[in-house]
Design a protein around this motif. Structure first.
Motif, PDB file in Angstrom:
ATOM      1  N   LYS A  16      31.924 -67.257  40.583  1.00  0.00           N
ATOM      2  CA  LYS A  16      31.590 -67.642  39.199  1.00  0.00           C
ATOM      3  C   LYS A  16      30.565 -68.789  39.220  1.00  0.00           C
ATOM      4  N   ASN A  17      30.797 -69.785  40.059  1.00  0.00           N
ATOM      5  CA  ASN A  17      29.886 -70.937  40.123  1.00  0.00           C
ATOM      6  C   ASN A  17      28.486 -70.537  40.591  1.00  0.00           C
ATOM      7  N   ILE A  18      28.447 -69.652  41.591  1.00  0.00           N
ATOM      8  CA  ILE A  18      27.136 -69.237  42.127  1.00  0.00           C
ATOM      9  C   ILE A  18      26.320 -68.546  41.029  1.00  0.00           C
ATOM     10  N   SER A  19      26.967 -67.647  40.262  1.00  0.00           N
ATOM     11  CA  SER A  19      26.223 -66.942  39.200  1.00  0.00           C
ATOM     12  C   SER A  19      25.723 -67.937  38.155  1.00  0.00           C
ATOM     13  N   LYS A  32      22.768 -70.032  39.486  1.00  0.00           N
ATOM     14  CA  LYS A  32      21.543 -69.223  39.575  1.00  0.00           C
ATOM     15  C   LYS A  32      20.838 -69.180  38.208  1.00  0.00           C
ATOM     16  N   LEU A  33      21.644 -69.051  37.143  1.00  0.00           N
ATOM     17  CA  LEU A  33      21.058 -69.012  35.790  1.00  0.00           C
ATOM     18  C   LEU A  33      20.366 -70.338  35.465  1.00  0.00           C
ATOM     19  N   ASN A  52      20.143 -75.462  44.017  1.00  0.00           N
ATOM     20  CA  ASN A  52      19.096 -76.310  44.595  1.00  0.00           C
ATOM     21  C   ASN A  52      17.721 -75.862  44.091  1.00  0.00           C
ATOM     22  N   VAL A  53      17.013 -76.794  43.462  1.00  0.00           N
ATOM     23  CA  VAL A  53      15.646 -76.501  43.017  1.00  0.00           C
ATOM     24  C   VAL A  53      14.778 -77.644  43.522  1.00  0.00           C
ATOM     25  N   VAL A 108      15.065 -73.350  34.692  1.00  0.00           N
ATOM     26  CA  VAL A 108      14.074 -74.393  35.008  1.00  0.00           C
ATOM     27  C   VAL A 108      12.746 -73.732  35.382  1.00  0.00           C
ATOM     28  N   ILE A 109      12.832 -72.760  36.282  1.00  0.00           N
ATOM     29  CA  ILE A 109      11.614 -72.104  36.770  1.00  0.00           C
ATOM     30  C   ILE A 109      10.875 -71.412  35.625  1.00  0.00           C
TER      31      ILE A 109
END
Ligand code: PLP
Length: 396
Positions: A263-266, A269-270, A297-298, A275-276
């Motif tokens: 759940k955290n990974i999804s 990612k959003l 991580n960005v 940001v991008i």
């Protein structure tokens, strides 16, 4: 305040905090004492060891509690074999300073070899093979060889091909350590599948408390030496009265993060994508550093901008991120990681790291991106003016 510097440290999990309180106020006995009052503390250590081992597919007796990532790394590098043995350490130039400086400190009786990294921060398997095929006499005096490569980089988030590197190391009779401080609790980790002999972790990176961590040491690694000497805690390898309350919180936080990982990974990612997409929509000139990054991580390098200026301008807007470059009067410096992956000069000084945690919201991600856009668009030639520098120095 928007906190987006979770690679630096994370907020303590509230339930983990509650779980540790009884071991500070009620069951505060020294876990090594033989009387029944210490039973709860002993039991808690045992349970925590089992929980942590379960999260990385290790055996409980392979988990050694330490004071955090720095200690775990120092233990692995300095004491993986008897101190009198001349050793050969193979590592990468993008490791954390806990590894790089530990290596430097034993240069008097060890040989150090550095692996190559590509522009995305991936450690080269070929360069490891090349080191092993060097003429024998170059490393002939080294009895033991350790390869230490981080699982995920703390600046650019790149996840390394640990399993493959470990296979190469083992096939040449070397041991393998991985600094997984940034990865544990954030991506699935299976030490048996990776094949590593040692793995470092730190609780404050996965919502535990600061000053506690662990080193996984594979059962069959008989060569490892005690980190320091004293009592018989941690099987005689890491003496010192156990920090039961922090160990309890660490196990709780890790289990909670692992249970909620998908759940955290999804979600993270959003936030990254948001940001991008805002930066792209606004035609901001930037490079995204790394590849196959840790969730959240960005790491961005903006053209013609100073990272330190960005950091302080964001700080004025109550946004916390990290910089990958420091501007000190005449000297601009990029970090060793940004230098090692060869970010072009016109971008490298404008590097910042946004590291989201699962508590960050979509709204916060958009606020950060829009703040970046407005700072960059308003910054003219994007250099730190003397006046700005004085202001930022006063503020920091
Ligand atoms: N290794 C890596 C990759 C890290 O990111 C850090 C902390 O930033 C450490 C080691 C040191 O961990 P600790 O702060 O627990 O000493």
């Amino acid at each position: 305040m928007i906190y987006a510097d979770n690679a630096a440290t994370t907020k303590l999990n509230k339930e983990a905090f509650e779980a540790m309180i009884p071991f500070l106020l009620e069951f505060y006995a020294n876990a090594s004492q033989p009387y029944s009052f210490s039973r709860k503390a002993k039991r808690a250590l045992k349970d925590a060891r089992r929980t942590i081992a379960g999260c990385i597919n290790a055996e409980p007796e392979e988990i050694y509690f330490t004071s955090g990532g720095t200690e775990s790394d120092n233990w692995a590098i300095k004491n993986f074999c008897p101190q009198t043995d001349i050793r050969h350490i193979i590592t990468s130039p993008i490791e954390h300073h806990a590894i790089l400086n530990a290596c430097k400190s034993i240069s008097y009786n060890s040989q150090l070899s550095l692996l190559s990294v590509d522009s995305k921060g991936i450690v080269s398997e070929k360069s490891l093979l090349e080191i092993f095929t060097r003429p024998r006499e170059v490393v002939a005096s080294c009895k033991n060889t350790l390869v230490s490569v981080m699982l995920a980089n703390n600046e650019i988030g790149t996840i390394q091909p640990i399993k493959e590197l470990c296979e190469i190391a083992h096939s040449h009779g070397a041991y393998f350590h991985t600094d997984a401080v940034q990865a544990v609790g954030h991506i699935p980790i299976d030490v048996k599948d990776l094949g590593v002999d040692m793995l470092s972790a730190s609780a404050h990176k996965f919502n535990g408390t600061k000053g506690i961590g662990f080193l996984y040491i594979k059962k069959s690694l008989g060569i490892i030496q005690a980190f320091h000497n004293g009592g018989m805690q941690e099987n005689g390898l890491r003496a010192g009265t156990e920090n039961v309350a922090s160990v309890v919180a660490m196990a709780y936080a890790l289990k909670s993060n692992c249970d909620n990982m998908n759940k955290n990974i999804s979600h993270l990612k959003l936030l990254e994508d948001a940001v991008i997409s805002i930066l792209d929509k606004e035609h901001i000139d930037y490079l995204r550093n790394g590849i196959n990054q840790l969730p959240g991580n960005v790491n961005l390098s903006f053209k013609g901008v100073e990272g330190e200026m960005l950091l302080h301008r964001l700080d004025l807007k109550n946004i916390c991120v990290s910089t990958g470059a420091a501007c000190d009067s005449q000297n601009q410096k990029a970090t060793h990681v940004i230098e090692a992956i060869g970010v072009p000069d016109e971008y490298k000084y404008g590097t910042i790291r946004i590291s989201f945690g699962f508590e960050n919201t979509m709204e916060e991600a958009k606020v950060i991106a829009n703040a970046l856009v407005s700072i960059i668009k308003c910054s003219g030639n994007n250099t730190c003016s003397k006046r700005q520098k004085i202001l930022y120095t006063r503020l920091s």
